[in-house]
Motif scaffolding. Sequence first.
Motif, mmCIF file in Angstrom:
data_model
loop_
_atom_site.group_PDB
_atom_site.id
_atom_site.type_symbol
_atom_site.label_atom_id
_atom_site.label_comp_id
_atom_site.label_asym_id
_atom_site.label_seq_id
_atom_site.Cartn_x
_atom_site.Cartn_y
_atom_site.Cartn_z
ATOM 1 N N GLY A 92 10.227 -2.478 23.341
ATOM 2 C CA GLY A 92 9.227 -1.883 22.457
ATOM 3 C C GLY A 92 7.967 -2.734 22.438
ATOM 4 N N HIS A 93 8.133 -4.049 22.197
ATOM 5 C CA HIS A 93 6.957 -4.939 22.180
ATOM 6 C C HIS A 93 6.182 -4.827 23.487
ATOM 7 N N LEU A 94 6.929 -4.845 24.585
ATOM 8 C CA LEU A 94 6.295 -4.781 25.903
ATOM 9 C C LEU A 94 5.435 -3.519 26.034
ATOM 10 N N THR A 102 2.659 -7.095 15.765
ATOM 11 C CA THR A 102 3.834 -7.435 14.955
ATOM 12 C C THR A 102 4.742 -6.201 14.878
ATOM 13 N N ASP A 103 5.915 -6.366 14.260
ATOM 14 C CA ASP A 103 6.933 -5.316 14.338
ATOM 15 C C ASP A 103 6.447 -3.979 13.769
ATOM 16 N N ASN A 104 6.720 -2.921 14.508
ATOM 17 C CA ASN A 104 6.285 -1.579 14.118
ATOM 18 C C ASN A 104 7.139 -0.557 14.852
ATOM 19 N N ASN A 142 15.621 -1.153 22.905
ATOM 20 C CA ASN A 142 15.553 -2.611 22.870
ATOM 21 C C ASN A 142 14.205 -3.007 22.248
ATOM 22 N N HIS A 143 14.276 -3.752 21.160
ATOM 23 C CA HIS A 143 13.061 -4.153 20.428
ATOM 24 C C HIS A 143 12.040 -4.853 21.348
ATOM 25 N N MET A 144 12.547 -5.653 22.308
ATOM 26 C CA MET A 144 11.641 -6.394 23.183
ATOM 27 C C MET A 144 10.944 -5.440 24.170
#
Length: 337
Positions: A112-114, A299-301, A108-110
């Motif tokens: 990932g951010h977390l 940012t996205d990575n 889950n991308h979110m």
Amino acid sequence: MIVLGIETSCDETSAAVVQDGSLLCNIVYTQDIHAEYGGVVPEVASREHDIHINTVVNTAMKKSQIKFNDLDAIAVTYGPGLMGTLMVGLNYAKGLSIGLDIPFIGVNHMEGHLFANLIDNPGFTYPFLCLLVSGGHTQIWQVNKFGDYQKISNTRDDAAGEAFDKGARILGLGYPGGPQIEKHARNGDPKKFPFTIPRIKNAELDFSFSGLKTAILYTCKRMEDQEIKNELPHLCASYQEVIIDTLIDRVKKSIAATGIMSIAIAGGVAANSRFREKMKIMADNSGIKTFFPKMEYCTDNAAMIAIAGYERLRNGETSSLDLKPIPNLSLDDSIYV
Ligand code: KG4
Ligand code: ZN
């Protein structure tokens, strides 16, 4: 355990390698082509991912000095994001996992951010709060442990990153809007334009940013073009300030409501220097622990995808080859307590 992470949810094609929880390499190819359209064009983004993904993955492997045969798993974003761009990454990861005969893990991308915060701050203690603040999300979560998340607040309309992007568009600045507004705000007076954000009745912790873009639109309509140009630093500074102050206000209220004194900030807006500075002052003054990922992991990575994938693999989780992209995936969908 060595995990290759792949991220293609929007306009960054990225690959990263994590070994036993430590990041070896993170390669990000940003699709600058979208700037000329003033926003991400989904078809163009998918095509760009398709063109660059193989080079990006090979570069990440080479720089990590890891051979494909040494990999234990492939982690890949399966949502939220754009259907077409997610599909490129997911299919690439599935192909690689079949070819190497190793598992793949949908991330889950979110999440990932977390957990981008884990890359540089391995000493997290649970529970903590997390403000997820990106182009599509503005939410506060209580993180009880990896995989155990409770939503504390959400935006009622636009996300904070979206407010930056829409505001920048109205001011004639490029995409993405956040860095543009931040740049022009540097020499501006944040009090010159009295923008405000309404409180939401009976939902003091929630966010609402859609009125703000209407406010800047009407402010600009009342001004001549030359006046907008002259006032640009002040317009940007005032607009940015109200977004930041709103985020900080809701963070403070969430801490008061939960009694949890540490907060991780995640997502693209976490790259905003003024926000980082004001959060730090607030935290230092009130004994709150604040964590920000390093700029490059805001940012996205794929580093954040590889880290989250590694954590999932450690917890014994892998995904089926039937896994489909889910464009509107929420962090709730990744709870597995
Ligand atoms: O997390 P992210 O890269 O992609 C999503 O998952 O949405 O976040 C992108 C968002 C954009 O709206 C962009 O304008 C905003 O993050 N952003 C910023 C800054 N850098 C990126 N907003 C404010 N200040 C920045 N320096
Ligand atoms: Zn993102």
